[in-house]
Motif scaffolding. Structure first.
Motif, PDB file in Angstrom:
ATOM      1  N   CYS A 235       0.841  -1.194   0.000  1.00 24.91           N
ATOM      2  CA  CYS A 235       0.000   0.000   0.000  1.00 24.91           C
ATOM      3  C   CYS A 235       0.874   1.240   0.000  1.00 24.91           C
ATOM      4  O   CYS A 235       2.049   1.192   0.376  1.00 24.91           O
ATOM      5  CB  CYS A 235      -0.907  -0.005   1.220  1.00 24.91           C
ATOM      6  SG  CYS A 235      -2.258   1.174   1.080  1.00 24.91           S
ATOM      7  N   CYS A 237      -0.037   3.915   1.747  1.00 25.11           N
ATOM      8  CA  CYS A 237      -0.390   4.717   2.926  1.00 25.11           C
ATOM      9  C   CYS A 237       0.779   4.774   3.909  1.00 25.11           C
ATOM     10  O   CYS A 237       1.707   3.972   3.847  1.00 25.11           O
ATOM     11  CB  CYS A 237      -1.615   4.141   3.619  1.00 25.11           C
ATOM     12  SG  CYS A 237      -1.341   2.580   4.463  1.00 25.11           S
ATOM     13  N   CYS A 267      -6.761   2.414   7.018  1.00 28.62           N
ATOM     14  CA  CYS A 267      -6.622   2.517   5.565  1.00 28.62           C
ATOM     15  C   CYS A 267      -7.539   1.492   4.904  1.00 28.62           C
ATOM     16  O   CYS A 267      -7.441   0.298   5.175  1.00 28.62           O
ATOM     17  CB  CYS A 267      -5.174   2.256   5.149  1.00 28.62           C
ATOM     18  SG  CYS A 267      -4.955   2.246   3.357  1.00 28.62           S
ATOM     19  N   TYR A 269      -7.500   0.463   1.884  1.00 29.71           N
ATOM     20  CA  TYR A 269      -6.829  -0.388   0.904  1.00 29.71           C
ATOM     21  C   TYR A 269      -6.071  -1.556   1.513  1.00 29.71           C
ATOM     22  O   TYR A 269      -5.981  -2.613   0.913  1.00 29.71           O
ATOM     23  CB  TYR A 269      -5.876   0.454   0.042  1.00 29.71           C
ATOM     24  CG  TYR A 269      -6.587   1.131  -1.081  1.00 29.71           C
ATOM     25  CD1 TYR A 269      -6.819   0.454  -2.275  1.00 29.71           C
ATOM     26  CD2 TYR A 269      -7.058   2.428  -0.956  1.00 29.71           C
ATOM     27  CE1 TYR A 269      -7.492   1.060  -3.317  1.00 29.71           C
ATOM     28  CE2 TYR A 269      -7.743   3.040  -1.989  1.00 29.71           C
ATOM     29  CZ  TYR A 269      -7.957   2.348  -3.168  1.00 29.71           C
ATOM     30  OH  TYR A 269      -8.635   2.944  -4.189  1.00 29.71           O
ATOM     31  N   CYS A 270      -5.498  -1.338   2.718  1.00 31.68           N
ATOM     32  CA  CYS A 270      -4.669  -2.411   3.288  1.00 31.68           C
ATOM     33  C   CYS A 270      -5.084  -2.778   4.700  1.00 31.68           C
ATOM     34  O   CYS A 270      -4.505  -3.687   5.290  1.00 31.68           O
ATOM     35  CB  CYS A 270      -3.196  -2.022   3.240  1.00 31.68           C
ATOM     36  SG  CYS A 270      -2.796  -0.650   4.322  1.00 31.68           S
TER      37      CYS A 270
HETATM   38 ZN   LIG Z   1      -2.887   1.326   3.229  1.00 31.61          ZN
END
Ligand SMILES: [Zn+2]
Length: 292
Positions: A235, A237, A267, A269-270
């Motif tokens: 990711c 982030c 986050c 996404y992850c």
């Molecule tokens: Zn992330």
């Protein structure tokens, strides 16, 4: 170890092969995905990696698939350094199995919607295009997208095999695309090879590192490997990035956050969690200039 390899042939066929078992398993663990979500997200992550074909231009690819099924939308970003991240809106989805005990990805994704692809680089403006979903099974939807939006005739196969205990047994796929000068004889041979191969998950179960897959797909064609790279879930982030987002909030939102002893940001996404103490945020919010 996960990888992506790309080949050209003298006959006008391009091939990309990805084996991403560990990458899909990491996505499953991070998001606590149930099997059909593992299959849907895994296929889309592989699709994203295979579509970042323009590696010379450092191109990244984002895919959004929303078929209004129980899974919600699938979000994937594949980067030119062969890292990928992604999530589904609803990771805990269960739909009845298809015949032969196969996961029904199409039913979980739905077909009442679109696949949207954005190609972007640091230098060039985003290019976004979309096409209607065909089956919700991902591979067919991406092939239809490539044909209708980018005028690239292609065959895509994406497979994720999930164990009854939920872990990822194998994940892999390929993208075959034809250049305009490709002859009908060559296309017929490729089609024959793809049909002979059968389901990609069955092949990978016997050949977990994709051994012999290039030879099976390209047959007698004269091929050249142009690219080979490791693949990882990764990711973009970080603790500082989320901190910057907090600093850009309106004052009333900052005041509300400061009510809490600890602020947790997650986050999408992850699924990484970042924690900020009241003291830390108070000190930062009171600074006259924002950090960048
Ligand atoms: Zn992330």
């Amino acid at each position: 170890m996960d990888f992506i390899k790309r080949y050209t042939t003298d006959e006008g066929i391009r091939l990309a092969i990805a084996v991403t078992t560990d990458t899909v398993e990491e996505a499953r663990l991070r998001h606590d995905l149930w099997p059909v979500a593992t299959a849907a997200l895994g296929r889309t992550m592989m699709g994203g990696l295979l579509l970042t074909s323009d590696f010379k231009n450092q191109e990244n690819v984002s895919i959004r698939i929303n078929g209004r099924g129980p899974l919600g939308a699938i979000h994937v970003d594949a980067f030119s350094d062969n890292t990928v991240r992604g999530y589904v809106d609803n990771p805990h989805v269960d739909v009845p199995l298809k015949r032969a005990g196969k996961l029904d990805v199409g039913a979980a994704v739905g077909i009442d919607g679109t696949v949207q692809v954005t190609r972007f680089t640091k230098l060039r403006q985003d290019y976004t295009s979309q096409s209607p979903l065909q089956s919700g099974e991902i591979a067919e939807d991406l092939a239809y997208y490539l044909y209708t939006s980018e005028q690239v005739p292609s065959t895509i196969s994406l497979g994720v095999l999930v164990d009854p205990d939920y872990h990822t047994i194998v994940a892999g796929g390929f993208l075959l695309s034809a250049l305009p000068d490709c002859s009908d004889d060559v296309l017929a041979e490729i089609e024959h090879n793809v049909n002979q191969l059968g389901p990609i998950t069955a092949y990978l179960k016997d050949n977990p590192n994709g051994e012999g897959l290039k030879e099976r797909l390209l047959g007698t064609l004269n091929s050249h490997e142009v690219f080979s790279h490791d693949v990882h879930f990764q990711c973009t982030c970080s603790r500082d990035r989320f901190l910057n987002a907090l600093l850009s909030l309106r004052q009333e939102d900052k005041d509300e956050i400061l009510q809490d002893k600890v602020t947790e940001l997650v986050c999408h996404y992850c699924n990484e969690k970042y924690h900020y103490s009241q003291e830390e945020l108070k000190a930062l919010f009171e600074k006259p200039t924002h950090i960048q």
